[in-house]
Design a protein around this motif. Structure first.
Motif, PDB file in Angstrom:
ATOM      1  N   GLU A   1       0.830  -1.202   0.000  1.00  0.00           N
ATOM      2  CA  GLU A   1       0.000   0.000   0.000  1.00  0.00           C
ATOM      3  C   GLU A   1       0.862   1.248   0.000  1.00  0.00           C
ATOM      4  OE1 GLU A   1      -3.329   0.484   2.727  1.00  0.00           O
ATOM      5  OE2 GLU A   1      -3.448  -1.705   2.881  1.00  0.00           O
ATOM      6  N   LEU A   2       1.916   1.211   0.791  1.00  0.00           N
ATOM      7  CA  LEU A   2       2.808   2.368   0.867  1.00  0.00           C
ATOM      8  C   LEU A   2       3.404   2.687  -0.495  1.00  0.00           C
ATOM      9  CD1 LEU A   2       4.241   4.514   2.549  1.00  0.00           C
ATOM     10  CD2 LEU A   2       5.984   2.803   3.100  1.00  0.00           C
ATOM     11  N   SER A   3       3.807   1.668  -1.221  1.00  0.00           N
ATOM     12  CA  SER A   3       4.375   1.894  -2.550  1.00  0.00           C
ATOM     13  C   SER A   3       3.366   2.569  -3.480  1.00  0.00           C
ATOM     14  CB  SER A   3       4.824   0.575  -3.173  1.00  0.00           C
ATOM     15  OG  SER A   3       5.869   0.025  -2.426  1.00  0.00           O
ATOM     16  N   SER A   4       2.134   2.091  -3.459  1.00  0.00           N
ATOM     17  CA  SER A   4       1.131   2.697  -4.346  1.00  0.00           C
ATOM     18  C   SER A   4       0.770   4.106  -3.900  1.00  0.00           C
ATOM     19  CB  SER A   4      -0.120   1.819  -4.439  1.00  0.00           C
ATOM     20  OG  SER A   4      -0.758   1.749  -3.176  1.00  0.00           O
ATOM     21  N   ILE A   5       0.780   4.337  -2.600  1.00  0.00           N
ATOM     22  CA  ILE A   5       0.459   5.676  -2.095  1.00  0.00           C
ATOM     23  C   ILE A   5       1.554   6.661  -2.473  1.00  0.00           C
ATOM     24  CG2 ILE A   5       0.257   7.038   0.024  1.00  0.00           C
ATOM     25  CD1 ILE A   5      -1.369   4.757   1.182  1.00  0.00           C
ATOM     26  N   LYS A   6       2.797   6.214  -2.412  1.00  0.00           N
ATOM     27  CA  LYS A   6       3.896   7.092  -2.806  1.00  0.00           C
ATOM     28  C   LYS A   6       3.704   7.597  -4.237  1.00  0.00           C
ATOM     29  CE  LYS A   6       7.736   5.475   0.054  1.00  0.00           C
ATOM     30  NZ  LYS A   6       9.025   4.754   0.044  1.00  0.00           N
ATOM     31  N   GLN A   7       3.139   6.769  -5.068  1.00  0.00           N
ATOM     32  CA  GLN A   7       2.965   7.132  -6.468  1.00  0.00           C
ATOM     33  C   GLN A   7       1.722   7.988  -6.705  1.00  0.00           C
ATOM     34  OE1 GLN A   7       2.955   3.378  -8.461  1.00  0.00           O
ATOM     35  NE2 GLN A   7       5.112   2.987  -8.069  1.00  0.00           N
TER      36      GLN A   7
ATOM     37  N   ALA B   1      -0.058  11.256   3.492  1.00  0.00           N
ATOM     38  CA  ALA B   1      -0.577   9.885   3.438  1.00  0.00           C
ATOM     39  C   ALA B   1       0.559   8.877   3.587  1.00  0.00           C
ATOM     40  CB  ALA B   1      -1.335   9.648   2.144  1.00  0.00           C
ATOM     41  N   VAL B   2       1.674   9.191   2.973  1.00  0.00           N
ATOM     42  CA  VAL B   2       2.839   8.318   3.069  1.00  0.00           C
ATOM     43  C   VAL B   2       3.315   8.255   4.520  1.00  0.00           C
ATOM     44  CG1 VAL B   2       5.244   8.014   2.390  1.00  0.00           C
ATOM     45  CG2 VAL B   2       3.537   8.644   0.677  1.00  0.00           C
ATOM     46  N   GLN B   3       3.313   9.380   5.183  1.00  0.00           N
ATOM     47  CA  GLN B   3       3.724   9.412   6.584  1.00  0.00           C
ATOM     48  C   GLN B   3       2.792   8.570   7.461  1.00  0.00           C
ATOM     49  OE1 GLN B   3       6.524  10.597   7.839  1.00  0.00           O
ATOM     50  NE2 GLN B   3       7.125  11.107   5.754  1.00  0.00           N
ATOM     51  N   ARG B   4       1.501   8.635   7.202  1.00  0.00           N
ATOM     52  CA  ARG B   4       0.537   7.808   7.962  1.00  0.00           C
ATOM     53  C   ARG B   4       0.834   6.319   7.779  1.00  0.00           C
ATOM     54  NH1 ARG B   4      -3.371  11.366   6.151  1.00  0.00           N
ATOM     55  NH2 ARG B   4      -3.989   9.918   4.526  1.00  0.00           N
ATOM     56  N   MET B   5       1.114   5.920   6.553  1.00  0.00           N
ATOM     57  CA  MET B   5       1.403   4.518   6.287  1.00  0.00           C
ATOM     58  C   MET B   5       2.696   4.087   6.986  1.00  0.00           C
ATOM     59  SD  MET B   5      -1.127   3.413   4.765  1.00  0.00           S
ATOM     60  CE  MET B   5      -0.505   1.805   4.454  1.00  0.00           C
TER      61      MET B   5
END
Length: 139
Positions: free
Chosen positions: A59-65, A71-75
């Protein structure tokens, strides 16, 4: 007649000792089975947490993109929390295992005290030395 009585008494004593050993074996088997069950449950829990951590990484990888930095910080925080929970579960398992083992050791030592006080004292001292040395080295 006296020899027969003595033989019967010896037989009764041996049977009692055998019954005591069977009882101890049963107790130890039950404790071992409980430890196996706990280990399996913790292993399953660990696998679930590791799977969840893997999913969170994806999920983090897809959010980064696709999303913002917040949002990345939350993950990242969620991953850290999952990792901490996995570590805490491992520590809890190790503590419970150590607690059961220590209680078993203390019970066996107390049972042994009446049978052989000298050996009991020697093992008691070894346990005390082991615990004291372990605490000094680790703390």
């Amino acid at each position: 007649m006296q020899k027969a009585d003595q033989a019967l008494q010896e037989k009764a004593d041996i049977q009692k000792a055998l019954d005591d050993q069977v009882s101890k074996i049963t107790l130890l088997t039950t404790e071992r089975d409980n430890l196996k069950t706990n280990a399996e449950e913790l292993s399953k829990s660990k696998s679930e947490i590791e799977t969840k951590a893997g999913n969170l990484r994806s999920e983090l990888s897809s959010i980064k993109q696709s999303t913002s930095y917040e949002a990345v910080q939350r993950m990242s925080k969620n991953l850290t929390a999952a990792h901490i929970k996995a570590c805490a579960n491992k520590i809890a398992f190790l503590y419970e295992s150590l607690d059961r083992t220590f209680k078993g050791l203390m019970w066996e030592l107390s049972e042994f005290a009446a049978k052989d006080p000298d050996t009991h004292e020697a093992y008691k001292n070894k346990v005390i030395d082991f615990l004291a040395r372990g605490l000094k080295e680790r703390m």
